[in-house]
Design a protein around this motif. Structure first.
Motif, PDB file in Angstrom:
ATOM      1  N   TYR A  67       0.840  -1.213   0.000  1.00  0.00           N
ATOM      2  CA  TYR A  67       0.000   0.000   0.000  1.00  0.00           C
ATOM      3  C   TYR A  67       0.872   1.259   0.000  1.00  0.00           C
ATOM      4  N   LEU A  68       1.915   1.273   0.743  1.00  0.00           N
ATOM      5  CA  LEU A  68       2.788   2.446   0.811  1.00  0.00           C
ATOM      6  C   LEU A  68       3.467   2.696  -0.520  1.00  0.00           C
ATOM      7  N   ARG A  69       3.904   1.601  -1.206  1.00  0.00           N
ATOM      8  CA  ARG A  69       4.540   1.778  -2.509  1.00  0.00           C
ATOM      9  C   ARG A  69       3.569   2.387  -3.516  1.00  0.00           C
ATOM     10  N   LYS A  70       2.338   1.840  -3.539  1.00  0.00           N
ATOM     11  CA  LYS A  70       1.337   2.421  -4.440  1.00  0.00           C
ATOM     12  C   LYS A  70       1.050   3.892  -4.091  1.00  0.00           C
ATOM     13  N   THR A  71       0.969   4.155  -2.780  1.00  0.00           N
ATOM     14  CA  THR A  71       0.697   5.546  -2.349  1.00  0.00           C
ATOM     15  C   THR A  71       1.838   6.459  -2.759  1.00  0.00           C
ATOM     16  N   SER A  72       3.070   6.009  -2.627  1.00  0.00           N
ATOM     17  CA  SER A  72       4.228   6.814  -3.021  1.00  0.00           C
ATOM     18  C   SER A  72       4.203   7.127  -4.508  1.00  0.00           C
ATOM     19  N   GLN A  73       3.840   6.083  -5.345  1.00  0.00           N
ATOM     20  CA  GLN A  73       3.748   6.333  -6.778  1.00  0.00           C
ATOM     21  C   GLN A  73       2.651   7.345  -7.090  1.00  0.00           C
ATOM     22  N   ALA A  74       1.513   7.218  -6.379  1.00  0.00           N
ATOM     23  CA  ALA A  74       0.408   8.179  -6.613  1.00  0.00           C
ATOM     24  C   ALA A  74       0.821   9.599  -6.206  1.00  0.00           C
ATOM     25  N   VAL A  75       1.530   9.693  -5.102  1.00  0.00           N
ATOM     26  CA  VAL A  75       1.986  11.020  -4.651  1.00  0.00           C
ATOM     27  C   VAL A  75       2.977  11.608  -5.640  1.00  0.00           C
ATOM     28  N   LYS A  76       3.872  10.758  -6.163  1.00  0.00           N
ATOM     29  CA  LYS A  76       4.851  11.243  -7.142  1.00  0.00           C
ATOM     30  C   LYS A  76       4.153  11.759  -8.393  1.00  0.00           C
ATOM     31  N   LEU A  77       3.165  10.986  -8.872  1.00  0.00           N
ATOM     32  CA  LEU A  77       2.410  11.427 -10.048  1.00  0.00           C
ATOM     33  C   LEU A  77       1.673  12.739  -9.780  1.00  0.00           C
ATOM     34  N   LEU A  78       1.094  12.822  -8.567  1.00  0.00           N
ATOM     35  CA  LEU A  78       0.359  14.053  -8.210  1.00  0.00           C
ATOM     36  C   LEU A  78       1.301  15.249  -8.160  1.00  0.00           C
ATOM     37  N   ARG A  79       2.499  15.035  -7.634  1.00  0.00           N
ATOM     38  CA  ARG A  79       3.468  16.131  -7.564  1.00  0.00           C
ATOM     39  C   ARG A  79       3.892  16.589  -8.950  1.00  0.00           C
ATOM     40  N   GLU A  80       4.065  15.639  -9.871  1.00  0.00           N
ATOM     41  CA  GLU A  80       4.421  16.022 -11.224  1.00  0.00           C
ATOM     42  C   GLU A  80       3.319  16.859 -11.872  1.00  0.00           C
ATOM     43  N   LYS A  81       2.077  16.421 -11.669  1.00  0.00           N
ATOM     44  CA  LYS A  81       0.961  17.207 -12.208  1.00  0.00           C
ATOM     45  C   LYS A  81       0.902  18.593 -11.586  1.00  0.00           C
ATOM     46  N   ILE A  82       1.090  18.657 -10.272  1.00  0.00           N
ATOM     47  CA  ILE A  82       1.056  19.965  -9.584  1.00  0.00           C
ATOM     48  C   ILE A  82       2.193  20.852 -10.075  1.00  0.00           C
ATOM     49  N   SER A  83       3.365  20.245 -10.312  1.00  0.00           N
ATOM     50  CA  SER A  83       4.493  21.024 -10.820  1.00  0.00           C
ATOM     51  C   SER A  83       4.189  21.604 -12.195  1.00  0.00           C
ATOM     52  N   LYS A  84       3.544  20.780 -13.071  1.00  0.00           N
ATOM     53  CA  LYS A  84       3.169  21.296 -14.385  1.00  0.00           C
ATOM     54  C   LYS A  84       2.144  22.423 -14.267  1.00  0.00           C
ATOM     55  N   ILE A  85       1.149  22.201 -13.380  1.00  0.00           N
ATOM     56  CA  ILE A  85       0.126  23.249 -13.175  1.00  0.00           C
ATOM     57  C   ILE A  85       0.775  24.515 -12.634  1.00  0.00           C
ATOM     58  N   ASP A  86       1.730  24.373 -11.715  1.00  0.00           N
ATOM     59  CA  ASP A  86       2.416  25.535 -11.135  1.00  0.00           C
ATOM     60  C   ASP A  86       3.173  26.316 -12.209  1.00  0.00           C
ATOM     61  N   LYS A  87       3.857  25.577 -13.120  1.00  0.00           N
ATOM     62  CA  LYS A  87       4.593  26.264 -14.167  1.00  0.00           C
ATOM     63  C   LYS A  87       3.657  26.957 -15.158  1.00  0.00           C
ATOM     64  N   VAL A  88       2.559  26.267 -15.487  1.00  0.00           N
ATOM     65  CA  VAL A  88       1.670  26.807 -16.520  1.00  0.00           C
ATOM     66  C   VAL A  88       0.787  27.923 -15.971  1.00  0.00           C
ATOM     67  N   MET A  89       0.176  27.727 -14.813  1.00  0.00           N
ATOM     68  CA  MET A  89      -0.878  28.632 -14.354  1.00  0.00           C
ATOM     69  C   MET A  89      -0.429  29.566 -13.226  1.00  0.00           C
ATOM     70  N   CYS A  90       0.446  29.169 -12.335  1.00  0.00           N
ATOM     71  CA  CYS A  90       0.713  29.949 -11.112  1.00  0.00           C
ATOM     72  C   CYS A  90       2.016  30.722 -11.151  1.00  0.00           C
ATOM     73  N   GLU A  91       3.029  30.169 -11.812  1.00  0.00           N
ATOM     74  CA  GLU A  91       4.343  30.787 -11.716  1.00  0.00           C
ATOM     75  C   GLU A  91       4.332  32.213 -12.262  1.00  0.00           C
ATOM     76  N   GLY A  92       3.681  32.423 -13.411  1.00  0.00           N
ATOM     77  CA  GLY A  92       3.623  33.774 -13.979  1.00  0.00           C
ATOM     78  C   GLY A  92       2.868  34.757 -13.101  1.00  0.00           C
ATOM     79  N   SER A  93       1.706  34.305 -12.599  1.00  0.00           N
ATOM     80  CA  SER A  93       0.898  35.208 -11.738  1.00  0.00           C
ATOM     81  C   SER A  93       1.635  35.546 -10.460  1.00  0.00           C
ATOM     82  N   LEU A  94       2.253  34.521  -9.875  1.00  0.00           N
ATOM     83  CA  LEU A  94       2.994  34.786  -8.636  1.00  0.00           C
ATOM     84  C   LEU A  94       4.184  35.696  -8.887  1.00  0.00           C
ATOM     85  N   ARG A  95       4.794  35.534 -10.080  1.00  0.00           N
ATOM     86  CA  ARG A  95       5.909  36.425 -10.405  1.00  0.00           C
ATOM     87  C   ARG A  95       5.426  37.862 -10.554  1.00  0.00           C
ATOM     88  N   VAL A  96       4.228  37.992 -11.173  1.00  0.00           N
ATOM     89  CA  VAL A  96       3.650  39.348 -11.283  1.00  0.00           C
ATOM     90  C   VAL A  96       3.398  39.935  -9.905  1.00  0.00           C
TER      91      VAL A  96
END
Length: 979
Positions: free
Chosen positions: A247-276
């Motif tokens: 269960y922990l291994r599956k959870t770790s993989q899910a968390v890793k995938l979620l972090r990658e998605k959040i990182s992409k969202i941060d670069k696309v949607m948040c990084e520019g606004s926060l920089r402004v």
């Protein structure tokens, strides 16, 4: 590891309170795994074989299957209400919450209802049938005592074995490194080799080794037993551990995938606004830093600007700049290291400005008061004065008017000194080298010179007071200007409070929204005017996410310090001199202080009047030391009195209050003048009476004019004789309102003296009462002295008259009548000049009038008495015999003719008739008495005829006199009436 604990209160298989359940399938149910026991058990105590000596706390060795309190879900109230504790362990909570935490009673909550047994009645009704069913099932089921007894026997045996092991091995802090523990486990006595005891020590060491091996075996056996008992739970935990790792291994993989998605969202949607946002915040910080630097640059220029302002005597602007800078240092630039000494420097500079303002005001007062005293009463440098007064008020130097008062005293002294010096320098008769003292030089002046000097001093003092009044009025106007500003500010604040109470519909949470680093509530408090707050609120409502400021904006502190004038110039006013001044809100003076200051300034004007009067009094007293003022004649003193009265009235008109010092000095001199005036005239009258021969005197034309002027209603002394007056000849009688008055020279002069008293009252109103008393005394003196000289025959010895004739008596009576005629006029003259409360003094004239009338009546009685004694002497020798008329009657008629001749020209015709009627009555009385003595009756006989002939002769002669022809003599009264 987990152990399965089973006891009667806790079901083992079908319990719903299990702590952990592993779900494999929905249809398959596993045995519940119970929670582990305490990881730090307490060591057992007592003998191993005694089950009753076990401690109450759980143990891994002994309490394997028995249920303990540690199997329950423990919460905070359960921990605090542990029944095993003798008393509450207060140290745990009282260390943080205080001693009162333990003993404080908790008040019952108002929001929780009071629970009684009635609330559980329905529950009891529902649970009672279930309880009965449970009891029946319990009796039907077979007991599990056999299994429990087996477990108990196993537990007791294990416990007995473990009790053989010493307690020291069971301690949690067991460590052989500790010397005490090591000595306790391995005693050194077993290893001693001294004295032939080697064999015994070797045996002891072997025995100790065997004992420790035995202890190890017991522990190993119990450990193996515990492992055998918990093997099933151990293997189950291992299986669960593998699944948990999956269960922990599956959870770790899910968390890793979620972090990658959040990182992409941060670069696309948040990084520019926060920089402004970061750039916007950086920009705002840069703007604030720029404004702060500009503010620091402005503050850095404070001292040079203050020096520049002080060079132009702009004290108010300098003080406002210092106050603004200090406020900025305390609020906006607090903690700036480069400005750490600026605050103290500004305080010292402010103290220096205080001293400069006081010195400047002292210089201004000296220059203003020491200007040439001409007719110019303009204010000296009004703008400078207004600026100084505003600065002094701003610094609360409320006693600055005392400086002006001190300068007034010095200037008043210098005015008199300068006037005396200028006058003395123009008089050639005064040698300043011989007479050094200024007072001695002044005493060498004659009255006209000294009078001109006094007039000059009074004129200078008048201009001096006018200047002081103009200056003090300007100062008072500034004070009232500040007072009016305070009142308007108070009214505005009241209006704003009322408006804010009406319009307070904004939600209270809005007050916590920030605006440029401050709360909105602070912004509202700083901006006193409602429009500013309304605009700010509207801007926030319209654009809450907009930029706070632009690059060109300037912060509020900068706006308040770029100017060298006051920080907040709220209102402008125009002083009486036309100087527009700005009154800042930081001039914190109460209305009571301002009103008291205005009253003190007004009192200073009164003091100026008193100073001028006091200096004038000292000047008068210096001249009066040698009796100079007492030697003045009436005209000179009247002129002096008028001059002083005029100066007193001028000062009262200028200052609005009476000063009593000069008036008191004038009154004192007036009293001395009245005494000397009265004594001179009384002495003069006494000398005139002592030399009066009581003969009719001719009336010069000037006396007739004097009397005529009085008849016209004007009581004043005549002017100097003119050529026309000198050409007019004197008259025998004094014509007063158509009546002739024969007078003596003393009475003519007395009338003039009386008019001098009246005119002196007109010239010096303050001596009216004294003059009335002195005039009354003079009139009484004339009445009494004339009575002594005429009726008392004192003139025989004083003047050397041979006798007091009837003409003297009649002339004296007529003189008294002339004085009586003028007494009502004099009384009216004084009554018009007296205060109503002083009218009681007029009774003196009533007493004098009565005395004069009594004197006149005594003179008339004296004339009748003279004829009465003559009739008594002549008629006592009368005999009724021929010839007719008899010698007695011829002598009587001769004496009557002389009497008539003596008084007819002196007394009025009516008084002459009344006098002769009284003489005739006396004559009839004596004749009647003589006829009765001679027994002559009215019987028509010869004797009666002779008497009738004599009486007819008397009547004819008496009626033949002037003015007596119509006199009713009624001679029938000489006869005795028949009874």
């Amino acid at each position: 590891m987990a152990s399965s604990h089973s006891s009667s209160p806790v079901p083992q298989s079908n319990s719903s309170d299990a702590f952990f359940k592993k779900e494999m399938d929905a249809t398959k149910r596993f045995r519940p795994v119970q929670s582990l026991p305490d990881v730090c058990p307490k060591e057992p105590t007592g003998n191993v074989g005694d089950p009753n000596n076990l401690c109450d706390s759980p143990s891994l060795v002994v309490d394997q299957h028995r249920w303990t309190i540690y199997h329950s879900k423990v919460n905070l109230p359960a921990a605090l209400n542990d029944p095993r504790l003798a008393k509450r362990e207060s140290d745990f909570f009282t260390k943080t919450w205080g001693v009162d935490f333990v003993d404080t009673e908790v008040t019952p909550s108002f929001y929780l209802p009071q629970i009684t047994k009635e609330h559980f009645a329905l529950y009891q009704q529902e649970i009672t049938p279930r309880e009965k069913v449970h009891e029946r099932c319990k009796n039907i089921c077979t007991p599990k005592d056999t299994f429990d007894r087996t477990l108990l026997h196993t537990h007791d045996k294990s416990r007995t074995d473990l009790e053989q092991v010493p307690k020291i091995f069971m301690k949690p802090d067991f460590a052989l490194e500790d010397s005490l523990t090591f000595n306790a486990v391995l005693p050194w006595s077993h290893f001693s080799t001294a004295g032939g005891k080697g064999n015994r020590d070797a045996a002891s060491s072997k025995l100790l080794q065997e004992k420790l091996s035995h202890y190890l075996d017991i522990v190993e056996v119990n450990i193996a037993h515990q492992i055998s008992l918990r093997s099933e739970a151990f293997f189950h935990a291992m299986t669960s551990q593998h699944e948990l790792q999956d269960y922990l291994r599956k959870t770790s993989q899910a968390v890793k995938l979620l972090r990658e998605k959040i990182s992409k969202i941060d670069k696309v949607m948040c990084e520019g606004s926060l920089r402004v946002l970061r750039l916007s915040l950086t920009r705002n910080n840069c703007i604030k830093a720029y404004n702060k630097l500009k503010l620091m640059a402005t503050v850095h220029q404070t001292q040079p600007t203050v020096q520049l302002l002080l060079s132009t005597s702009e004290f108010v602007g300098a003080l406002d700049l210092i106050a603004t800078t200090q406020e900025v240092l305390q609020q906006e630039l607090q903690g700036i290291h480069s400005f750490r000494h600026l605050g103290s420097q500004l305080c010292e500079l402010e103290k220096l400005i205080d001293k400069m303002m006081i010195a400047e005001f002292s210089t201004y007062a000296r220059n203003d008061l020491n200007r040439p005293l001409e007719d110019d009463c303009q204010i000296l440098e009004e703008e400078r004065l207004v600026s100084l007064v505003f600065g002094l008020l701003k610094q609360r130097k409320l006693n600055f008017y005392e400086i002006y008062g001190d300068e007034m005293i010095i200037t008043a002294k210098n005015i008199i000194k300068q006037c005396v010096v200028n006058t003395v320098s123009q008089i050639e008769e005064i040698d300043t080298e011989v007479v050094v003292k200024l007072a001695d030089q002044m005493r060498m002046m004659n009255f006209p010179q000294w009078f001109d000097l006094l007039k000059n001093i009074f004129s200078k003092f008048t201009i001096f007071l006018k200047r002081i009044k103009a200056t003090l009025n300007t100062i008072r106007s500034v004070v009232f200007l500040v007072l009016d500003k305070n009142q308007k500010t108070r009214d505005l604040e009241d209006t704003l409070q009322k408006n804010s109470a009406k319009d307070s519909t904004v939600d209270t949470e809005v007050a916590y929204l920030t605006h440029e680093g401050m709360f909105i509530s602070d912004a509202f408090s700083e901006g006193d005017l409602p429009p500013v707050a309304a605009d700010t609120t509207s801007q926030r409502n319209t654009s809450p996410n907009s930029e706070p400021c632009s690059s060109d904006s300037v912060s509020e502190p900068e706006c308040t310090t770029d100017s060298s004038s006051s920080k907040e110039q709220t209102s402008s006013s125009v002083t009486p001199g036309g100087v527009e001044m700005m009154i800042g809100d930081d001039m914190k003076l109460t209305d009571l202080e301002l009103v008291r200051l205005a009253n003190n300034i007004q009192e200073l004007l009164y003091n100026a009047s008193d100073i001028c009067h006091d200096r004038s009094v000292k000047f008068l007293m210096a001249r009066a030391k040698d009796g100079f003022l007492e030697k003045l004649n009436s005209n000179e003193f009247v002129a002096l009195s008028r001059l002083m009265e005029g100066f007193i009235l001028d000062t009262e008109q200028i200052c609005g209050r009476k000063s009593m010092s000069l008036r008191g000095a004038l009154q004192s001199q007036a009293n001395r003048f009245v005494n000397r005036f009265h004594e001179e005239r009384k002495t003069k009258l006494s000398l005139l009476l002592d030399n009066e021969r009581w003969k009719q005197a001719e009336v010069p034309a000037e006396f007739q004019d004097l009397v005529d002027s009085v008849s016209d209603g004007r009581i004043s002394l005549p002017e100097k004789k003119t050529a026309a007056t000198e050409e007019r000849k004197p008259t025998e009688f004094l014509i007063v309102e158509g009546q002739k008055y024969a007078t003596v020279g003393t009475v003519l002069l007395l009338i003039r003296i009386i008019l001098e008293y009246c005119q002196c009252v007109d010239n010096i109103p303050s001596i009216t009462t004294d003059m009335l008393t002195r005039l009354s005394d003079l009139l009484k003196y004339f009445n009494s002295r004339s009575c002594q000289l005429v009726l008392g025959a004192g003139a025989l010895q004083v003047v050397g008259l041979k006798t007091i004739t009837t003409k003297n008596l009649a002339l004296s009576s007529r003189c008294l009548q002339l004085i009586v005629h003028y007494i009502p006029i004099i009384r009216a003259h004084f009554e018009a000049r007296l205060q109503p409360k002083q009218f009681s003094m007029l009774r003196h004239f009533d007493h004098i009038t009565k005395d004069y009338h009594d004197h006149i009546a005594e003179i008339s009685a004296k004339l009748v008495a003279i004829m009465d004694s003559l009739f008594d002497k002549l008629l006592s020798k009368y005999e009724v015999k021929a010839p007719v008329p008899s010698a007695c009657f011829r002598n009587i008629c001769k004496q009557m003719a002389k009497m008539h001749e003596a008084i007819y020209d002196l007394l009025p015709e009516e008084q002459t008739q009344m006098l002769f009627l009284r003489i005739n009555a006396s004559y009839k009385l004596h004749l009647k008495r003589q006829l009765a003595h001679l027994n002559v009756v009215n019987d028509g006989g010869p004797l009666n005829g002779l008497v009738t002939s004599d009486v007819a002769f008397y009547t004819g002669n008496l009626q033949a006199l002037k003015g007596l022809n119509n006199l009713d003599l009624n001679m029938a009264e000489i006869w005795e009436q028949k009874r």
